[in-house]
Design a protein around this motif. Structure first.
Motif, PDB file in Angstrom:
ATOM      1  N   ARG A  32       0.829  -1.207   0.000  1.00 52.66           N
ATOM      2  CA  ARG A  32       0.000   0.000   0.000  1.00 52.66           C
ATOM      3  C   ARG A  32       0.865   1.258   0.000  1.00 52.66           C
ATOM      4  O   ARG A  32       0.567   2.225  -0.684  1.00 52.66           O
ATOM      5  CB  ARG A  32      -0.912  -0.026   1.229  1.00 52.66           C
ATOM      6  CG  ARG A  32      -1.965   1.077   1.207  1.00 52.66           C
ATOM      7  CD  ARG A  32      -2.861   0.971   2.427  1.00 52.66           C
ATOM      8  NE  ARG A  32      -3.818   2.071   2.456  1.00 52.66           N
ATOM      9  CZ  ARG A  32      -4.578   2.380   3.498  1.00 52.66           C
ATOM     10  NH1 ARG A  32      -4.491   1.641   4.611  1.00 52.66           N
ATOM     11  NH2 ARG A  32      -5.416   3.387   3.442  1.00 52.66           N
ATOM     12  N   ILE A  33       1.964   1.214   0.776  1.00 49.22           N
ATOM     13  CA  ILE A  33       2.877   2.372   0.819  1.00 49.22           C
ATOM     14  C   ILE A  33       3.507   2.598  -0.562  1.00 49.22           C
ATOM     15  O   ILE A  33       3.581   3.732  -1.036  1.00 49.22           O
ATOM     16  CB  ILE A  33       3.974   2.145   1.890  1.00 49.22           C
ATOM     17  CG1 ILE A  33       3.361   2.200   3.293  1.00 49.22           C
ATOM     18  CG2 ILE A  33       5.068   3.198   1.749  1.00 49.22           C
ATOM     19  CD1 ILE A  33       4.339   1.846   4.398  1.00 49.22           C
ATOM     20  N   VAL A  85       2.349   5.417  -7.318  1.00 45.20           N
ATOM     21  CA  VAL A  85       1.215   5.428  -8.238  1.00 45.20           C
ATOM     22  C   VAL A  85       0.343   6.661  -7.980  1.00 45.20           C
ATOM     23  O   VAL A  85       0.057   7.440  -8.884  1.00 45.20           O
ATOM     24  CB  VAL A  85       0.372   4.133  -8.107  1.00 45.20           C
ATOM     25  CG1 VAL A  85      -0.838   4.192  -9.050  1.00 45.20           C
ATOM     26  CG2 VAL A  85       1.226   2.909  -8.425  1.00 45.20           C
ATOM     27  N   GLU A  86      -0.049   6.838  -6.705  1.00 45.28           N
ATOM     28  CA  GLU A  86      -0.852   8.019  -6.380  1.00 45.28           C
ATOM     29  C   GLU A  86       0.010   9.261  -6.194  1.00 45.28           C
ATOM     30  O   GLU A  86      -0.502  10.371  -6.153  1.00 45.28           O
ATOM     31  CB  GLU A  86      -1.657   7.745  -5.105  1.00 45.28           C
ATOM     32  CG  GLU A  86      -2.636   6.588  -5.237  1.00 45.28           C
ATOM     33  CD  GLU A  86      -3.400   6.344  -3.946  1.00 45.28           C
ATOM     34  OE1 GLU A  86      -3.520   7.290  -3.131  1.00 45.28           O
ATOM     35  OE2 GLU A  86      -3.875   5.209  -3.750  1.00 45.28           O
ATOM     36  N   GLU A  87       1.341   9.057  -6.056  1.00 50.22           N
ATOM     37  CA  GLU A  87       2.317  10.138  -5.917  1.00 50.22           C
ATOM     38  C   GLU A  87       2.019  11.027  -4.713  1.00 50.22           C
ATOM     39  O   GLU A  87       2.100  12.260  -4.776  1.00 50.22           O
ATOM     40  CB  GLU A  87       2.387  10.986  -7.200  1.00 50.22           C
ATOM     41  CG  GLU A  87       2.857  10.194  -8.413  1.00 50.22           C
ATOM     42  CD  GLU A  87       3.043  11.071  -9.653  1.00 50.22           C
ATOM     43  OE1 GLU A  87       2.551  12.204  -9.652  1.00 50.22           O
ATOM     44  OE2 GLU A  87       3.683  10.588 -10.602  1.00 50.22           O
ATOM     45  N   LEU A  88       1.690  10.394  -3.586  1.00 48.88           N
ATOM     46  CA  LEU A  88       1.477  11.133  -2.341  1.00 48.88           C
ATOM     47  C   LEU A  88       2.820  11.386  -1.656  1.00 48.88           C
ATOM     48  O   LEU A  88       3.790  10.644  -1.850  1.00 48.88           O
ATOM     49  CB  LEU A  88       0.559  10.335  -1.404  1.00 48.88           C
ATOM     50  CG  LEU A  88      -0.846  10.000  -1.928  1.00 48.88           C
ATOM     51  CD1 LEU A  88      -1.612   9.221  -0.859  1.00 48.88           C
ATOM     52  CD2 LEU A  88      -1.607  11.256  -2.329  1.00 48.88           C
ATOM     53  N   THR A  89       2.867  12.421  -0.847  1.00 46.34           N
ATOM     54  CA  THR A  89       4.085  12.684  -0.081  1.00 46.34           C
ATOM     55  C   THR A  89       4.123  11.740   1.110  1.00 46.34           C
ATOM     56  O   THR A  89       3.112  11.111   1.485  1.00 46.34           O
ATOM     57  CB  THR A  89       4.108  14.133   0.430  1.00 46.34           C
ATOM     58  OG1 THR A  89       3.013  14.323   1.344  1.00 46.34           O
ATOM     59  CG2 THR A  89       3.971  15.111  -0.727  1.00 46.34           C
ATOM     60  N   GLN A  90       5.273  11.652   1.767  1.00 45.02           N
ATOM     61  CA  GLN A  90       5.410  10.785   2.939  1.00 45.02           C
ATOM     62  C   GLN A  90       4.496  11.261   4.067  1.00 45.02           C
ATOM     63  O   GLN A  90       3.936  10.441   4.815  1.00 45.02           O
ATOM     64  CB  GLN A  90       6.864  10.757   3.393  1.00 45.02           C
ATOM     65  CG  GLN A  90       7.782  10.048   2.410  1.00 45.02           C
ATOM     66  CD  GLN A  90       9.228  10.008   2.896  1.00 45.02           C
ATOM     67  OE1 GLN A  90       9.521  10.407   4.024  1.00 45.02           O
ATOM     68  NE2 GLN A  90      10.123   9.514   2.047  1.00 45.02           N
ATOM     69  N   ALA A  91       4.321  12.574   4.178  1.00 46.88           N
ATOM     70  CA  ALA A  91       3.433  13.117   5.223  1.00 46.88           C
ATOM     71  C   ALA A  91       1.990  12.697   4.967  1.00 46.88           C
ATOM     72  O   ALA A  91       1.254  12.321   5.910  1.00 46.88           O
ATOM     73  CB  ALA A  91       3.554  14.635   5.250  1.00 46.88           C
TER      74      ALA A  91
END
Length: 281
Positions: A236-237, A243-249
């Protein structure tokens, strides 16, 4: 030319020494005599017997420069060496016609680049781009003559059979000679292609290259089973980060953990995948 300038020129004209065989003048003497002859060549009227004598003597006296430059190509056969010397003589004559004493350089330093340049031009224009047997080189010349003769006689491009009959060669050798002719000249990949729609397309634009994306496809295939082996949280991470290009925060907010913890988990997972890829390759 005024009477004053004519009188001034005549005062600079000297009687040039008569040399029985200028080609046999020692190099040390030739250097001094060359300067003297150039000095007089500058004030003599072009086309006069004295001018021609001075120019011809300079040519013969400096033939040793041509032999010296041609020596760099001594690996060629004796027959080709004769051609090289003849071509080098053209370079020498060009140097003599363009040299001026006001340049304040030795004539030898000025002439050698002209001579070598002419020899290299000779190789560029007459050397085959790809090495082929001499038999095929000679057949290419014969083929060119036969093609011209039949084309003028028939009013069209001759067939292989017609060329074979005229050249008294098997059709296979005529075909081979045609293929060999393609090796005589090479074309730069930057050369513009005639008839291209944009008028600026080069040959290199039409040559296929390896698609860099193909390596990515292979990597994806190798990586897929390794990702499948990860636990659900690590997968998921990876999905949220790449893929979703989210930040670590943002990932931390979704998972209810700190950004630092996400960073440690991501680093550990990527190290595992990287090690697996290196082992696979």
């Amino acid at each position: 030319m005024t009477a004053v300038s004519t009188a001034k020129t005549e005062t600079h004209i000297r009687e040039l020494p008569e040399l029985t065989d200028p080609s046999k003048v020692a190099p040390k003497d030739a250097r001094a005599l060359t300067r003297l002859f150039f000095d007089q060549l500058a004030v003599l009227e072009e086309g006069t017997p004295k001018y021609q004598y001075a120019r011809n003597t300079l040519i013969e006296m400096n033939m040793s420069l041509v032999r010296f430059a041609a020596g760099r190509f001594r690996s060629r056969g004796p027959e080709e060496m004769e051609d090289i010397v003849q071509v080098g003589m053209i370079g020498l004559i060009k140097a003599i016609d363009r040299f001026e004493l006001t340049r304040e350089v030795e004539f030898t330093s000025f002439a050698i680049p002209y001579i070598v340049g002419e020899i290299k031009r000779f190789f560029r224009d007459t050397t085959w781009a790809v090495h082929v047997p001499r038999r095929l080189q000679e057949a290419r010349v014969q083929l060119a003559r036969a093609t011209d003769e039949l084309r003028s006689r028939l009013g069209r491009t001759p067939t292989v059979k017609e060329l074979s009959e005229l050249m008294c060669l098997p059709e296979e050798e005529v075909i081979e000679a045609r293929l060999a002719a393609n090796a005589y000249n090479s074309t730069s990949l930057d050369a513009t292609i005639n008839g291209a729609e944009d008028g600026e397309s080069a040959l290199a634009d039409f040559i296929g290259t390896d698609d860099a994306a193909l390596e990515l496809v292979e990597d994806f295939h190798a990586l897929a089973p390794m990702i499948a082996e990860l636990d659900e949280r690590d997968r998921r991470i990876i999905h949220m980060r790449f893929v979703e290009e989210l930040t670590q925060a943002q990932i931390g907010e979704h998972l209810g953990v700190s950004q630092m913890h996400v960073s440690r988990l991501l680093s550990r997972t990527l190290a595992r995948l990287r090690e697996g890829m290196l082992t696979t390759h």
